[in-house]
Scaffold this active site. Structure first.
Site, PDB file in Angstrom:
ATOM      1  N   LYS A 189      64.618  78.811  36.585  1.00  0.00           N
ATOM      2  CA  LYS A 189      63.508  79.030  37.400  1.00  0.00           C
ATOM      3  C   LYS A 189      63.727  79.331  38.977  1.00  0.00           C
ATOM      4  O   LYS A 189      62.963  80.043  39.686  1.00  0.00           O
ATOM      5  CB  LYS A 189      62.226  78.206  36.923  1.00  0.00           C
ATOM      6  CG  LYS A 189      61.511  78.197  35.886  1.00  0.00           C
ATOM      7  CD  LYS A 189      60.188  77.642  35.755  1.00  0.00           C
ATOM      8  CE  LYS A 189      59.737  77.786  34.324  1.00  0.00           C
ATOM      9  NZ  LYS A 189      58.393  77.201  34.474  1.00  0.00           N
TER      10      LYS A 189
ATOM     11  N   LYS B 292      63.660  85.240  25.815  1.00  0.00           N
ATOM     12  CA  LYS B 292      62.829  84.835  25.207  1.00  0.00           C
ATOM     13  C   LYS B 292      61.375  85.407  25.534  1.00  0.00           C
ATOM     14  O   LYS B 292      61.367  85.890  26.700  1.00  0.00           O
ATOM     15  CB  LYS B 292      62.639  83.325  25.981  1.00  0.00           C
ATOM     16  CG  LYS B 292      61.638  82.315  25.138  1.00  0.00           C
ATOM     17  CD  LYS B 292      61.632  80.961  25.990  1.00  0.00           C
ATOM     18  CE  LYS B 292      60.876  81.271  27.453  1.00  0.00           C
ATOM     19  NZ  LYS B 292      60.384  79.773  27.869  1.00  0.00           N
TER      20      LYS B 292
ATOM     21  N   LYS C 146      55.542  84.357  29.363  1.00  0.00           N
ATOM     22  CA  LYS C 146      54.288  84.735  30.137  1.00  0.00           C
ATOM     23  C   LYS C 146      54.826  85.339  31.281  1.00  0.00           C
ATOM     24  O   LYS C 146      54.276  86.103  31.983  1.00  0.00           O
ATOM     25  CB  LYS C 146      53.663  83.392  30.515  1.00  0.00           C
ATOM     26  CG  LYS C 146      53.061  82.477  29.575  1.00  0.00           C
ATOM     27  CD  LYS C 146      52.720  81.170  30.320  1.00  0.00           C
ATOM     28  CE  LYS C 146      52.122  80.284  29.115  1.00  0.00           C
ATOM     29  NZ  LYS C 146      52.094  79.040  29.686  1.00  0.00           N
TER      30      LYS C 146
HETATM   31  P1  AMP Z   1      54.889  77.181  28.644  1.00  0.00           P
HETATM   32  O1  AMP Z   1      54.214  78.230  28.470  1.00  0.00           O
HETATM   33  O2  AMP Z   1      56.384  77.136  29.274  1.00  0.00           O
HETATM   34  O3  AMP Z   1      54.401  76.017  29.129  1.00  0.00           O
HETATM   35  O4  AMP Z   1      55.163  76.562  26.897  1.00  0.00           O
HETATM   36  C1  AMP Z   1      54.297  76.027  26.225  1.00  0.00           C
HETATM   37  C2  AMP Z   1      55.028  75.551  24.716  1.00  0.00           C
HETATM   38  O5  AMP Z   1      55.357  77.018  23.985  1.00  0.00           O
HETATM   39  C3  AMP Z   1      56.242  74.996  24.831  1.00  0.00           C
HETATM   40  O6  AMP Z   1      56.290  74.112  23.661  1.00  0.00           O
HETATM   41  C4  AMP Z   1      57.029  75.966  24.708  1.00  0.00           C
HETATM   42  O7  AMP Z   1      58.546  75.516  24.066  1.00  0.00           O
HETATM   43  C5  AMP Z   1      56.461  76.987  23.811  1.00  0.00           C
HETATM   44  N1  AMP Z   1      56.958  78.286  23.898  1.00  0.00           N
HETATM   45  C6  AMP Z   1      56.803  79.255  24.983  1.00  0.00           C
HETATM   46  N2  AMP Z   1      57.523  80.295  24.839  1.00  0.00           N
HETATM   47  C7  AMP Z   1      57.949  80.471  23.502  1.00  0.00           C
HETATM   48  C8  AMP Z   1      58.733  81.405  22.793  1.00  0.00           C
HETATM   49  N3  AMP Z   1      58.807  82.564  23.183  1.00  0.00           N
HETATM   50  N4  AMP Z   1      59.030  81.211  21.308  1.00  0.00           N
HETATM   51  C9  AMP Z   1      58.602  79.879  20.869  1.00  0.00           C
HETATM   52  N5  AMP Z   1      57.747  78.946  21.625  1.00  0.00           N
HETATM   53  C10 AMP Z   1      57.772  79.126  22.752  1.00  0.00           C
END
Ligand code: AMP
Ligand code: TRP
Length: 355
Positions: A116, A218, A221
């Protein structure tokens, strides 16, 4: 002491941008499953979001939108706690104590920070660097024992265990003196600690959903290309189009899992299909092996639309009533505060901070 730390599930999602299919399959869908047999706390981590600059109005909208996604996906807010992190000031307070427990070296190794912060680390916020100590505080404030997350959070959960263990160690005499310890097994040793060593729950077919444009990245968002992800706000047409245009290779699907090696895009579409239909990749391939993507993709699109659209339409309905969402968050915040205040009172006593 007959103290025992009860099992408690904690997890959080950042209110930044639109939620994706990765968030749903890797996290939110599993939050819903866990509520059957556990007491759960699901947080919208707005303090984590501001480690990177956010537009204040968009942040508020995104916070409500993540809460709406939790509810729309099926989290029962009459039985479990849903709230936004910043409402409960003890998150920031415990994070400060943990900033003084965690070592610079531990945080310097965090890959999410490196990604990041990018090349110019001097310009990253101090908050972005210490982000994992706040995450440890989120979990340990409720003495969370189980944390469902996607694969990308594994390192942060290891750090959470390191922080709990160092805190328990550094203050072991004081914890015993105050009678605040719980016996736990660490390796072969039985130790008396205050914070549990949290178990990550990273399992199932969807711990890492990849980008639709590049099977080695990955699904995120924050990817600049909207075609790389399926958003929980996408229409049926968007979903169908994104799957139709998803990058693939020219070969048909293999009949065995081994045939997916070195075919990251094919492997990703098969694991998305498996996650959406609760099937192992091997079972998906038994059915679709030998088929070209031109046949597989429309079926995948249909499955994805069937799984996602009930949630997106419920999210839309909920989002039209922000007052309801705010009342859920306020109510959840009150319940969370009661637990958090108790933990923080103990921590002050353990560390030696006069009340
Ligand atoms: P975040 O959007 O970074 O706050 O992620 C929220 C949750 O979604 C966390 O548990 C991440 O590990 C999971 N997550 C985010 N992107 C992915 C992805 N591409 N595949 C699986 N889990 C994800
Ligand atoms: N860091 C997590 C992510 O980016 C979000 C998060 C913050 C979290 N606090 C947490 C996840 C506590 C689980 C438990 O996805």
């Amino acid at each position: 002491m007959s103290n025992e730390i009860p099992q408690r599930v904690f997890s959080g999602v950042q209110p930044t941008g639109n939620l994706t299919l990765g968030n749903y399959l890797g996290a939110i869908r599993r939050f819903v499953a866990l509520q059957e047999h556990h007491s759960c706390i699901y947080c919208v981590v707005d303090l984590h979001a501001i480690t990177i600059a956010q537009d204040p109005r968009e942040l508020m909208d995104a916070t409500r939108s993540v809460a709406a996604a939790y509810i729309a996906a099926g989290i029962d807010v009459s039985k479990h706690i849903v709230f936004n992190q910043s409402r409960v000031h003890q998150h920031a307070e415990l994070a400060w104590v943990f900033n003084c427990i965690a070592r610079m070296g531990w945080l310097s190794r965090m890959t999410q920070f490196k990604e990041k912060a990018g090349k110019d680390r001097e310009k990253a916020s101090v908050g972005l660097f210490s982000y994992p100590t706040l995450m440890a505080a989120d979990i340990l404030l409720y003495r969370g024992t189980h944390v469902p997350v996607g694969d990308d959070q594994k390192q942060h959960l290891e750090l959470t265990r390191d922080i709990a263990q160092k805190f328990n160690n550094d203050f072991s005499d004081r914890i015993a003196e105050l009678g605040l310890g719980v016996e736990m097994e660490i390796g072969r040793e039985i130790v008396n600690g205050y914070f549990p060593l949290t178990e990550p729950l990273i399992e199932g077919p969807a711990t890492r959903i990849m980008s639709l444009r590049d099977g080695t990245k990955k699904m995120s968002k924050s990817d600049p290309s909207d075609m790389s992800r399926i958003n929980l706000t996408d229409t049926e047409d968007d979903i169908a189009k994104k799957i139709r245009k998803a990058k693939t290779d020219p070969e048909p699907l293999p009949s065995e899992v081994e045939g997916l090696e070195n075919r990251p895009e094919a492997a990703n579409l098969v694991s998305i299909f498996g996650a959406l239909t609760d099937k192992e990749p091997g079972t998906v391939l038994q059915e679709y092996g030998g088929k070209p993507f031109s046949e597989f993709k429309p079926i995948l699109a249909e499955v994805a639309i069937d799984a996602i659209t009930p949630i997106t339409s419920e999210m839309r309905r909920l989002s039209a009533d922000p007052a309801y969402i705010d009342s859920v968050l306020a109510n959840g915040g009150e319940q969370a505060s009661a637990i958090a205040a108790e933990t923080m009172r103990d921590v002050r006593d353990i560390v030696g901070l006069l009340a």
